[in-house]
Write an enzyme that holds these catalytic residues in place. Structure first.
Site, short mmCIF file in Angstrom:
data_model
loop_
_atom_site.label_atom_id
_atom_site.label_comp_id
_atom_site.label_asym_id
_atom_site.label_seq_id
_atom_site.Cartn_x
_atom_site.Cartn_y
_atom_site.Cartn_z
N THR A 72 0.81 -1.21 0.00
CA THR A 72 0.00 0.00 0.00
C THR A 72 0.84 1.26 0.00
O THR A 72 0.45 2.28 -0.57
CB THR A 72 -0.96 0.00 1.21
OG1 THR A 72 -1.79 -1.15 1.14
CG2 THR A 72 -1.85 1.23 1.21
N THR A 148 1.55 -4.41 4.41
CA THR A 148 1.49 -4.62 5.86
C THR A 148 0.98 -6.00 6.27
O THR A 148 1.30 -6.46 7.37
CB THR A 148 0.59 -3.55 6.51
OG1 THR A 148 -0.72 -3.62 5.97
CG2 THR A 148 1.17 -2.15 6.28
N ASP A 149 0.20 -6.67 5.42
CA ASP A 149 -0.42 -7.92 5.86
C ASP A 149 0.60 -8.98 6.24
O ASP A 149 0.39 -9.75 7.18
CB ASP A 149 -1.36 -8.45 4.78
CG ASP A 149 -2.67 -7.68 4.72
OD1 ASP A 149 -2.92 -6.87 5.63
OD2 ASP A 149 -3.44 -7.88 3.76
N LYS A 225 1.08 -7.55 13.31
CA LYS A 225 0.01 -6.65 12.90
C LYS A 225 -1.25 -7.08 13.62
O LYS A 225 -1.69 -8.23 13.49
CB LYS A 225 -0.19 -6.71 11.38
CG LYS A 225 -1.28 -5.76 10.89
CD LYS A 225 -1.45 -5.81 9.37
CE LYS A 225 -2.55 -4.85 8.91
NZ LYS A 225 -2.75 -4.88 7.45
#
Length: 253
Positions: A72, A148-149, A225
């Protein structure tokens, strides 16, 4: 684009293709995926917007490396589809975050342009080699842009693969660059500051709170996360963060 499938021909706007499948937006507004072999592109794809001139870099500043894998932080909204797509490369990130030019000068490398769910152990090996090459070149620190995942998994993998004398900083963003609430600029600046610190390990740098005040530096083997959309989604598990970057004062503690 015109596609014929099962004796029926449909026309629509070509969006992209991947793994032999063409994604086409129909006049109804729906997107369909059709095997590319059954489709004919009847009009040229729109020309790409001209690239902005590269930002000027100060040769007196410390040299950092940016290795882009996508995610992202390197994405923008595709207004044809409403989806966020990975479209930036490392040079685009410098243009999108001009404040980076006040912190260092940069070597940039696009290793992949993928979403983080497509990260694989084989790519980890390529990434580790790319980071090693930058360290061998003599950079002060390495910044890895990543979705980020799965960023915590990649950070942990590289922590065990690389014995680094300089900071190797993973950074991403929860919201794409063209959203008003994007966290990409602050995260990028904090990552660059952390990459110039005396940290000699792999870490993840992301928002420490929901405000634009500070970023936390999380050890690569202890970070997770914890939320899908919060800007402070990353936490250190079992230990406090190894450091903090104050965004206003540009200091690392």
């Amino acid at each position: 684009m015109s596609c014929t499938y099962g004796n029926k021909t449909l026309s629509g706007t070509y969006i992209t293709d991947r793994d032999g499948m063409a994604v086409v937006k129909l006049s109804s507004g729906y997107n369909i995926g059709v095997e590319k072999a059954f489709c004919t592109l009847v009009s040229p794809a729109p020309a790409s917007a001209p690239r902005a001139a590269p930002i000027r870099q100060d040769p007196k500043l410390p040299e950092l490396a940016i290795i882009s894998t996508g995610g992202t932080i390197a994405s923008r909204i595709d207004y044809r589809t409403g989806a966020v797509t990975s479209q930036f490369d490392a040079d685009d990130i410098l243009t999108a975050i001009p404040a980076l030019a006040e912190i260092g000068r940069y070597r940039t490398k696009v290793l992949y342009t993928i979403l983080s769910e497509n990260m694989t152990p084989a790519i980890w090996q390529e990434l580790a080699k790319a980071v090693y090459d930058e360290i061998k070149h003599g950079v002060t620190g390495v910044i890895v842009t990543h979705g980020t995942d799965t960023m915590a998994y990649s950070a942990a993998a590289l922590s065990f693969m690389i014995d680094t004398p300089v900071p190797v900083i993973f950074v991403g963003s929860q919201r794409s660059a063209d959203r008003p609430s994007s966290d990409n600029a602050m995260n990028g600046v904090c990552a660059a500051l952390a990459a110039e610190s005396d940290l000699g390990e792999v870490a993840v740098v992301m928002h420490a709170t929901t405000n634009d005040d500070s970023c936390a530096i999380h050890r690569g083997t202890r970070v997770r996360k914890m939320h899908t959309s919060r800007r402070d989604a990353f936490l250190s598990i079992g230990i406090p963060p190894v450091g903090t970057v104050d965004y206003a004062t540009r200091t690392v503690t």
